[in-house]
Design a protein around this motif. Structure first.
Motif, short mmCIF file in Angstrom:
data_model
loop_
_atom_site.label_atom_id
_atom_site.label_comp_id
_atom_site.label_asym_id
_atom_site.label_seq_id
_atom_site.Cartn_x
_atom_site.Cartn_y
_atom_site.Cartn_z
N GLU A 44 -10.66 -20.10 18.12
CA GLU A 44 -11.19 -19.54 19.38
C GLU A 44 -11.75 -18.14 19.15
O GLU A 44 -12.80 -17.78 19.70
N LYS A 56 -2.54 -11.65 20.74
CA LYS A 56 -2.99 -11.24 22.07
C LYS A 56 -4.52 -11.19 22.14
O LYS A 56 -5.11 -11.50 23.17
N SER A 74 -2.52 -20.74 11.65
CA SER A 74 -2.24 -21.29 12.98
C SER A 74 -1.60 -20.27 13.92
O SER A 74 -1.43 -20.55 15.11
N SER A 101 -10.47 -11.77 23.97
CA SER A 101 -9.19 -12.43 24.25
C SER A 101 -9.40 -13.56 25.24
O SER A 101 -10.51 -13.76 25.73
N LYS A 102 -8.34 -14.28 25.53
CA LYS A 102 -8.39 -15.33 26.54
C LYS A 102 -7.89 -14.76 27.86
O LYS A 102 -7.12 -13.80 27.89
N ALA A 144 -2.31 -16.58 24.53
CA ALA A 144 -2.73 -15.99 23.26
C ALA A 144 -3.95 -16.72 22.71
O ALA A 144 -4.25 -17.85 23.09
N ILE A 145 -4.65 -16.07 21.80
CA ILE A 145 -5.86 -16.63 21.21
C ILE A 145 -5.58 -17.05 19.77
O ILE A 145 -4.85 -16.39 19.04
N GLY A 146 -6.19 -18.17 19.38
CA GLY A 146 -6.03 -18.65 18.02
C GLY A 146 -7.24 -18.31 17.16
O GLY A 146 -8.24 -17.75 17.63
N LEU A 147 -7.15 -18.64 15.88
CA LEU A 147 -8.18 -18.28 14.91
C LEU A 147 -9.53 -18.91 15.27
O LEU A 147 -10.55 -18.21 15.29
N ARG A 199 -1.07 -17.24 16.47
CA ARG A 199 -1.88 -16.75 17.58
C ARG A 199 -1.58 -15.27 17.84
O ARG A 199 -0.59 -14.73 17.34
N HIS A 236 -3.13 -10.24 10.40
CA HIS A 236 -3.10 -9.73 11.76
C HIS A 236 -2.69 -8.26 11.70
O HIS A 236 -2.15 -7.80 10.69
N ILE A 267 -6.03 -10.48 15.76
CA ILE A 267 -6.55 -11.17 14.58
C ILE A 267 -7.75 -10.39 14.03
O ILE A 267 -8.57 -9.89 14.80
#
Length: 272
Positions: free
Chosen positions: A149, A257, A253, A139-140, A144-147, A255, A233, A191
């Motif tokens: 990343e 957790k 696109s 995670s970041k 939130a984290i995207g695909l 996002r 997801h 994800i």
């Protein structure tokens, strides 16, 4: 074995050559006027009478005697080779699990063996273990984290975005999140590497193979209204009042957790 036989043949040929060149050798020593002594494989000296013969016949007789001695040596070597092979093929006292005594009758203490784990017992990259593979969440620190990343973080661990293989695997993921995330009455959503084909209404694993296990979050899924909702997801709820746990399809696109990475055990040492 091939080396031993090669040595025997070479020794035989060398013995013949020596006797032809020099009669006064370890294999062709003269004893008296009409006799010769030859060494055997056991170290004994064998005296062979040549009698009164013509020079050519005496030479042939001597060669025949040398051949007899060399053949005897070969037979001795064959017996030694056979004995060594029997000793090598003989099972050790430990080979039979039911053998509790050694060859002298002394009890053999049990061997202490520690099974080698398929994966490191404490690995930050193996939060969940299933089908000889490790799964871990990334995670970041903030947001939130995207695909993209998520894919980058998984590849940094020598892994890829994860598949969910069966109901048992899904249950392990649920248990891990419920035990290791803060229970604030909310939900965890993340994800994975699976995709949804709107036209065919099928879910595929990472790589394109059709998934055998699919558990949708609710009756509203899969969402077929938008042909771009191709990414899968998963949501896990801390409270039953928030709905079921399961999958839902969203746009690439979207996002989340966190993201779930899948790492094969052979790659774990590279990540530690």
């Amino acid at each position: 074995m091939q080396i031993i036989w090669s040595s025997i043949v070479v020794a035989f040929l060398v013995g013949l050559a020596i006797c032809q060149e020099n009669e006064d050798t370890f294999m062709c020593r003269k004893v008296g006027r009409d006799s010769h002594s030859y060494g055997t494989a056991t170290g004994e000296q064998v005296e062979i009478k040549t009698g009164t013969t013509k020079p050519g016949e005496e030479t042939r007789t001597r060669k025949d005697d040398v051949i007899d001695i060399m053949l005897e040596r070969i037979r001795v070597l064959e017996r030694r080779v056979s004995m060594l092979e029997r000793e090598r093929n003989m099972p050790s006292p430990r080979a039979d699990p039911g053998n509790l005594f050694d060859t002298t009758g002394t009890p053999i203490p049990p061997e202490e063996t520690t099974p080698t784990p398929m994966i490191p017992e404490s690995s930050d990259h193996c939060q969940i273990y299933h089908r000889e593979r490790c799964f871990t969440f990334v995670s970041k620190k903030l947001g939130a984290i995207g695909l993209k990343e998520a894919q980058t973080k998984c590849r940094a661990l020598n892994g890829e975005l994860a598949n969910v293989y069966d109901e048992d695997h899904f249950g392990k993921i649920e248990d891990y999140l419920l035990q290791n995330t803060e229970d604030d009455g909310g939900k965890e959503f993340f994800i994975v590497g699976m995709t949804y084909n709107v036209k065919k209404n099928t879910v595929s694993l990472r790589g394109g193979v059709r998934a055998h296990f699919v558990k949708w979050y609710s009756d509203d899924y899969p969402n077929t209204r938008n042909r771009y909702n191709t990414r899968i997801h998963i949501q896990v709820n801390h409270s039953a009042g928030n709905g079921n746990d399961g999958m839902y399809n969203v746009s690439p696109s979207a996002r989340a957790k966190s993201a779930l990475c899948e790492i094969h055990p052979r790659h774990l040492l590279r990540t530690r």
